[in-house]
Design an enzyme around this catalytic site. Structure first.
Site, PDB file in Angstrom:
ATOM      1  N   LYS A 112      -9.141  -3.577   2.589  1.00 40.86           N
ATOM      2  CA  LYS A 112      -9.744  -3.512   3.927  1.00 40.86           C
ATOM      3  C   LYS A 112      -9.831  -4.906   4.548  1.00 40.86           C
ATOM      4  O   LYS A 112      -9.705  -5.055   5.765  1.00 40.86           O
ATOM      5  CB  LYS A 112     -11.118  -2.825   3.873  1.00 40.86           C
ATOM      6  CG  LYS A 112     -10.992  -1.326   3.578  1.00 40.86           C
ATOM      7  CD  LYS A 112     -12.250  -0.533   3.846  1.00 40.86           C
ATOM      8  CE  LYS A 112     -11.946   0.967   3.688  1.00 40.86           C
ATOM      9  NZ  LYS A 112     -13.086   1.839   3.943  1.00 40.86           N
ATOM     10  N   LYS A 194      -3.232   6.576   0.339  1.00 42.13           N
ATOM     11  CA  LYS A 194      -4.120   7.733   0.380  1.00 42.13           C
ATOM     12  C   LYS A 194      -4.424   8.114   1.826  1.00 42.13           C
ATOM     13  O   LYS A 194      -4.395   7.263   2.713  1.00 42.13           O
ATOM     14  CB  LYS A 194      -5.412   7.456  -0.402  1.00 42.13           C
ATOM     15  CG  LYS A 194      -6.481   6.694   0.362  1.00 42.13           C
ATOM     16  CD  LYS A 194      -7.805   6.729  -0.387  1.00 42.13           C
ATOM     17  CE  LYS A 194      -8.943   6.182   0.463  1.00 42.13           C
ATOM     18  NZ  LYS A 194      -9.438   7.103   1.490  1.00 42.13           N
ATOM     19  N   LYS A 197      -9.707   8.010   6.606  1.00 40.14           N
ATOM     20  CA  LYS A 197     -10.280   8.164   7.942  1.00 40.14           C
ATOM     21  C   LYS A 197      -9.918   6.993   8.834  1.00 40.14           C
ATOM     22  O   LYS A 197      -9.745   7.132  10.029  1.00 40.14           O
ATOM     23  CB  LYS A 197     -11.811   8.236   7.848  1.00 40.14           C
ATOM     24  CG  LYS A 197     -12.309   9.597   7.460  1.00 40.14           C
ATOM     25  CD  LYS A 197     -13.782   9.729   7.796  1.00 40.14           C
ATOM     26  CE  LYS A 197     -14.601   9.706   6.532  1.00 40.14           C
ATOM     27  NZ  LYS A 197     -14.997   8.397   6.088  1.00 40.14           N
TER      28      LYS A 197
END
Ligand code: ATP
Ligand code: MG
Length: 326
Positions: A112, A194, A197
């Site tokens: 991230k 993966k 969201k």
């Protein structure tokens, strides 16, 4: 004594099939066997930039989804993380137990942070410690999560063990519950990543609230592998992923799924998958619409009260052990 489970999801976007198949589905299945706490982890959400108005809306939307997929507020405690201040307070104490290098090793942080090079907050770095606080506050036995949370769970265990060693037995050391199937649903656009969201590509995720048209389009566009055979095969990750979704949604065995698609082509697989998904999501979407604001406030109010009762006992013990209470 009945064992406890704790888990949560972030109101960072719209819930997708990965969240459902990897986590929520198991919460629903486990809730009658365990004393259950399901949290909407909005403090985690702000570790990346969020629009304030949208965050508040998404928090309520996510609570509705919890209920619509089958979390029963009569048996499970559903609450919003920021309503229970103990989560933040325990995080601070655990910050003084966690070590910088162990947080630097967290792959979610590294992934991230890479996307946020100029804007990496301390909160993003500290995310796993907040998650440890969430879990340890409830003296949790089992944490049902997707495979991506395995490393965070290990850290939670390490922090609990270290705290117990340094200050005396305080926290239960929790186990991860990672399902055999569905623990890592992959993006439809890129089966090496993966489903997420926060993915920039909206076509990679099928959302629980997507309409029939959108679902059909997303599956139609899904990337496939070379070859034509439709069977479970990890070396063909795109088809394997589509089959895994079909398998879980229809509740068929792997053999039944392979028999069903024997001799058929990718177009049929995508069409059948879309059809099964639409049929599966329809009643969930209906229930989302039926939950009134009033009912939601009542459930979240009761939930945070129940959560606070338990969290405050643990925090009090932590304060006593660490010399923070006089
Ligand atoms: P974000 O991209 O904002 O981190 P997310 O899609 O990873 O969102 P979270 O709210 O972080 O969703 O995770 C909620 C739960 O869903 C966790 O238990 C997580 O392990 C699980 N989960 C997330 N993505 C997947 C996936 N692709 N397959 C299976 N489980 C998943
Ligand atoms: Mg996540």
């Amino acid at each position: 004594m009945t064992k406890r489970i704790f888990s949560g999801a972030q109101p960072t976007g719209n819930v997708h099939l990965g969240n459902y198949l990897g986590a929520l589905r198991n919460w629903v299945a486990l809730q009658h066997e365990y004393e259950s706490f399901f949290c909407i982890v909005n403090l985690h959400a702000i570790t990346l930039p969020q629009d304030p108005k949208l965050l508040a809306e998404k928090t309520r939307d996510l609570a509705r989804i919890y209920l619509a997929v089958g979390i029963d507020p009569q048996v499970s405690t559903v609450f919003v993380q920021s309503d229970v201040k103990e989560h933040s307070e325990l995080t601070w104490v655990l910050n003084c137990v966690a070590r910088v290098p162990e947080l630097e090793r967290m792959t979610q942080y590294k992934d991230k942070a890479k996307k946020q090079q100029d804007n990496i907050t301390v909160g993003l770095f500290d995310y796993p410690v907040l998650m440890a606080a969430d879990i340890l506050l409830y003296q949790t036995d089992l944490v049902p999560v997707g495979d991506d949370q395995r490393q965070h769970l290990e850290l939670t265990r390490d922090l609990a063990i270290r705290f117990n060693r340094d200050y005396g037995e305080t926290f239960k050391v929790p186990d991860a519950y990672i399902p055999k199937a569905g623990a890592r649903i992959m993006s439809l656009s890129d089966p090496t990543r993966k489903m997420s969201k926060s993915d920039d590509d909206p076509n990679g995720c099928v959302l629980l609230m997507d309409d029939a048209d959108t679902i059909q389009k997303k599956f139609k566009r899904a990337v496939t592998d070379s070859g034509t055979e439709i069977r479970f095969d990890l070396s063909r990750p795109a088809i394997n992923n589509l089959l895994e979704i079909y398998n879980l949604i229809t509740n068929k065995s792997q053999q039944e799924v392979e028999d069903h698609f024997a001799g058929k082509g990718y177009a049929q697989l995508k069409g059948d998958l879309a059809e099964a998904t639409v049929a599966f999501l329809q009643p969930i979407q209906q229930r989302v619409k039926e939950i009134t604001d009033e009912r939601l406030d009542q459930i979240l109010g009761q939930g945070s009260e129940k959560a606070r009762q338990i969290a405050s006992v643990t925090l009090q013990q932590v304060f006593e052990k660490t010399g923070l209470s006089r």
